[in-house]
Write a protein that holds these residues in place. Structure first.
Motif, mmCIF file in Angstrom:
data_model
loop_
_atom_site.group_PDB
_atom_site.id
_atom_site.type_symbol
_atom_site.label_atom_id
_atom_site.label_comp_id
_atom_site.label_asym_id
_atom_site.label_seq_id
_atom_site.Cartn_x
_atom_site.Cartn_y
_atom_site.Cartn_z
ATOM 1 N N LEU A 79 45.853 52.442 13.547
ATOM 2 C CA LEU A 79 45.565 53.875 13.521
ATOM 3 C C LEU A 79 46.865 54.667 13.486
ATOM 4 C CD1 LEU A 79 42.778 54.062 16.253
ATOM 5 C CD2 LEU A 79 42.479 54.057 13.782
ATOM 6 N N PRO A 80 46.836 55.827 12.854
ATOM 7 C CA PRO A 80 48.035 56.667 12.877
ATOM 8 C C PRO A 80 48.279 57.189 14.291
ATOM 9 C CG PRO A 80 46.211 57.854 11.881
ATOM 10 C CD PRO A 80 45.739 56.453 12.125
ATOM 11 N N GLU A 81 49.534 57.491 14.588
ATOM 12 C CA GLU A 81 49.869 58.013 15.904
ATOM 13 C C GLU A 81 49.253 59.398 16.093
ATOM 14 O OE1 GLU A 81 53.922 58.805 18.412
ATOM 15 O OE2 GLU A 81 53.866 57.209 16.917
ATOM 16 N N LEU A 82 48.761 59.665 17.297
ATOM 17 C CA LEU A 82 48.166 60.966 17.582
ATOM 18 C C LEU A 82 49.243 62.030 17.713
ATOM 19 C CD1 LEU A 82 45.362 60.228 20.197
ATOM 20 C CD2 LEU A 82 45.078 60.976 17.849
ATOM 21 N N THR A 83 49.072 63.100 16.981
ATOM 22 C CA THR A 83 49.988 64.233 17.098
ATOM 23 C C THR A 83 49.435 65.190 18.146
ATOM 24 O OG1 THR A 83 48.816 65.527 15.443
ATOM 25 C CG2 THR A 83 50.557 64.055 14.633
ATOM 26 N N ASN A 84 50.254 66.111 18.602
ATOM 27 C CA ASN A 84 49.786 67.103 19.577
ATOM 28 C C ASN A 84 48.641 67.927 19.009
ATOM 29 O OD1 ASN A 84 51.575 66.318 21.530
ATOM 30 N ND2 ASN A 84 53.146 67.785 20.924
ATOM 31 N N LEU A 85 48.672 68.185 17.698
ATOM 32 C CA LEU A 85 47.604 68.949 17.048
ATOM 33 C C LEU A 85 46.278 68.182 17.098
ATOM 34 C CD1 LEU A 85 46.842 71.486 15.465
ATOM 35 C CD2 LEU A 85 47.494 70.258 13.383
ATOM 36 N N ARG A 86 46.312 66.890 16.817
ATOM 37 C CA ARG A 86 45.096 66.067 16.868
ATOM 38 C C ARG A 86 44.575 65.941 18.296
ATOM 39 N NH1 ARG A 86 46.324 61.182 12.625
ATOM 40 N NH2 ARG A 86 46.027 62.425 10.750
ATOM 41 N N ILE A 87 45.476 65.811 19.255
ATOM 42 C CA ILE A 87 45.057 65.721 20.659
ATOM 43 C C ILE A 87 44.351 67.005 21.073
ATOM 44 C CG2 ILE A 87 45.901 65.589 23.039
ATOM 45 C CD1 ILE A 87 48.090 63.671 21.936
ATOM 46 N N ALA A 88 44.873 68.145 20.666
ATOM 47 C CA ALA A 88 44.236 69.427 20.979
ATOM 48 C C ALA A 88 42.868 69.526 20.316
ATOM 49 C CB ALA A 88 45.131 70.578 20.527
ATOM 50 N N ALA A 89 42.740 69.051 19.086
ATOM 51 C CA ALA A 89 41.461 69.093 18.376
ATOM 52 C C ALA A 89 40.429 68.220 19.074
ATOM 53 C CB ALA A 89 41.645 68.647 16.932
ATOM 54 N N ILE A 90 40.844 67.069 19.575
ATOM 55 C CA ILE A 90 39.929 66.191 20.301
ATOM 56 C C ILE A 90 39.413 66.894 21.543
ATOM 57 C CG2 ILE A 90 39.787 64.063 21.677
ATOM 58 C CD1 ILE A 90 41.797 62.858 19.605
ATOM 59 N N GLY A 91 40.292 67.533 22.284
ATOM 60 C CA GLY A 91 39.876 68.271 23.483
ATOM 61 C C GLY A 91 38.921 69.396 23.147
ATOM 62 N N SER A 92 39.165 70.077 22.050
ATOM 63 C CA SER A 92 38.299 71.171 21.614
ATOM 64 C C SER A 92 36.913 70.652 21.244
ATOM 65 C CB SER A 92 38.939 71.873 20.418
ATOM 66 O OG SER A 92 38.046 72.795 19.863
ATOM 67 N N ASN A 93 36.855 69.553 20.520
ATOM 68 C CA ASN A 93 35.570 68.981 20.109
ATOM 69 C C ASN A 93 34.791 68.432 21.291
ATOM 70 O OD1 ASN A 93 35.870 69.584 17.394
ATOM 71 N ND2 ASN A 93 36.959 67.695 16.970
ATOM 72 N N LYS A 94 35.465 67.837 22.244
ATOM 73 C CA LYS A 94 34.789 67.306 23.427
ATOM 74 C C LYS A 94 34.113 68.442 24.195
ATOM 75 C CE LYS A 94 35.511 64.548 27.572
ATOM 76 N NZ LYS A 94 36.464 63.881 28.428
ATOM 77 N N GLY A 95 34.773 69.573 24.265
ATOM 78 C CA GLY A 95 34.191 70.728 24.932
ATOM 79 C C GLY A 95 32.930 71.210 24.243
ATOM 80 N N ARG A 96 32.909 71.177 22.912
ATOM 81 C CA ARG A 96 31.719 71.598 22.168
ATOM 82 C C ARG A 96 30.557 70.653 22.380
ATOM 83 N NH1 ARG A 96 33.954 72.245 16.470
ATOM 84 N NH2 ARG A 96 36.018 72.494 17.308
ATOM 85 N N LEU A 97 30.825 69.369 22.534
ATOM 86 C CA LEU A 97 29.750 68.398 22.729
ATOM 87 C C LEU A 97 28.973 68.662 24.012
ATOM 88 C CD1 LEU A 97 31.331 65.013 21.602
ATOM 89 C CD2 LEU A 97 29.535 66.296 20.469
ATOM 90 N N HIS A 98 29.630 69.186 25.020
ATOM 91 C CA HIS A 98 28.966 69.448 26.293
ATOM 92 C C HIS A 98 27.885 70.514 26.176
ATOM 93 C CE1 HIS A 98 31.108 66.796 28.977
ATOM 94 N NE2 HIS A 98 32.208 67.091 28.335
ATOM 95 N N LYS A 99 27.899 71.287 25.093
ATOM 96 C CA LYS A 99 26.897 72.313 24.896
ATOM 97 C C LYS A 99 25.547 71.729 24.489
ATOM 98 C CE LYS A 99 30.164 75.891 23.600
ATOM 99 N NZ LYS A 99 30.599 76.805 22.547
ATOM 100 N N PHE A 100 25.541 70.534 23.960
ATOM 101 C CA PHE A 100 24.304 69.910 23.509
ATOM 102 C C PHE A 100 23.667 69.148 24.662
ATOM 103 C CE2 PHE A 100 26.983 70.360 19.772
ATOM 104 C CZ PHE A 100 26.116 71.031 18.928
ATOM 105 N N THR A 101 22.516 69.610 25.111
ATOM 106 C CA THR A 101 21.906 69.042 26.316
ATOM 107 C C THR A 101 21.511 67.587 26.149
ATOM 108 O OG1 THR A 101 19.751 69.890 25.652
ATOM 109 C CG2 THR A 101 21.053 71.260 27.124
ATOM 110 N N LYS A 102 21.108 67.175 24.974
ATOM 111 C CA LYS A 102 20.702 65.780 24.787
ATOM 112 C C LYS A 102 21.881 64.826 24.903
ATOM 113 C CE LYS A 102 16.611 66.675 22.088
ATOM 114 N NZ LYS A 102 15.912 66.526 20.828
ATOM 115 N N LEU A 103 23.093 65.329 24.637
ATOM 116 C CA LEU A 103 24.269 64.482 24.723
ATOM 117 C C LEU A 103 25.040 64.656 26.025
ATOM 118 C CD1 LEU A 103 25.749 64.848 21.137
ATOM 119 C CD2 LEU A 103 24.519 62.906 22.078
ATOM 120 N N SER A 104 24.836 65.765 26.713
ATOM 121 C CA SER A 104 25.686 66.063 27.859
ATOM 122 C C SER A 104 25.552 65.040 28.982
ATOM 123 C CB SER A 104 25.419 67.470 28.379
ATOM 124 O OG SER A 104 24.096 67.593 28.839
ATOM 125 N N ALA A 105 24.339 64.590 29.263
ATOM 126 C CA ALA A 105 24.162 63.580 30.316
ATOM 127 C C ALA A 105 24.842 62.279 29.923
ATOM 128 C CB ALA A 105 22.690 63.354 30.582
#
Length: 69
Positions: A37-63
């Motif tokens: 895999l390519p090395e994670l850049t700070n930009l990609r790490i920030a995007a992962i954190g942003s996407n993880k936060g959005r997933l918590h909004k979906f009740t079927k996935l949050s648990a």
């Protein structure tokens, strides 16, 4: 023939019961998603954190996310 279901029409529990979906802890599972895999850049790490936060909004996935993260 394969059946396609919209994620909004099925729960994680139904997937487990109907299709035998299970959590796999093996480090050898889907090696192609882990090796070379390519090395994670700070930009990609920030995007992962942003996407993880959005997933918590979906009740079927949050648990599921809380249980396995």
């Amino acid at each position: 023939m394969a059946q396609t279901l919209a994620a909004e029409n099925i729960t994680l529990e139904q997937l487990i019961l109907l299709y035998g979906l299970e959590l796999v802890d093996s480090e050898e599972f889907f090696r192609e998603w882990q090796d070379d895999l390519p090395e994670l850049t700070n930009l990609r790490i920030a995007a992962i954190g942003s996407n993880k936060g959005r997933l918590h909004k979906f009740t079927k996935l949050s648990a599921f996310i809380r249980k396995y993260s």
